[in-house]
Scaffold this motif. Structure first.
Motif: not given
Length: 89
Positions: A30-33, A38-49
Motif C-alpha cells: 500500500r505504501t508503494a502504491v 504521489a510521485g514520492d521517489l525516495p519511498t518508491i526507491m526504498a520499497t523497490v530496494l
C-alpha cells in the motif's frame, strides 16, 4: 521444487500490492502504491530496494539448499588453473 519456492517470493511481494490495495490494509504494498500516486521517489526507491533484497536473499537460500539437497551441484574436486586446461598459453 526449490526453484519454484524461491520464485514465489517475488510473486508474494507482488501479491501484497494487490491485496493491500484491494482490502485497504496498511503495509509495504500500500505504501508503494501511495508513493507512486504521489510521485514520492525516495519511498518508491526504498520499497523497490527492500523487495529486491528479499528476492536476492531468497535466491541465495535456494542456491545454498541446492548444495545440500543435490550433492552433484557442489564442487567435489578443486578448481583447476586455466594454465592446466590450456597449456599453450
Amino acid at each position: 521444487m526449490v526453484t519454484i519456492a524461491g520464485l514465489d517470493v517475488g510473486g508474494a511481494l507482488g501479491g501484497t500490492v494487490i491485496t493491500e490495495t484491494t482490502f485497504g490494509l496498511n503495509g509495504m504494498g500500500r505504501t508503494a502504491v501511495d508513493a507512486v500516486r504521489a510521485g514520492d521517489l525516495p519511498t518508491i526507491m526504498a520499497t523497490v530496494l527492500i523487495a529486491a533484497v528479499f528476492v536476492v536473499l531468497a535466491n541465495v537460500v535456494v542456491d545454498l539448499l541446492y548444495a545440500v539437497i543435490d550433492p552433484r551441484c557442489g564442487s567435489a574436486e578443486p578448481r583447476r588453473n586455466y594454465r592446466q586446461l590450456l597449456p599453450n598459453l
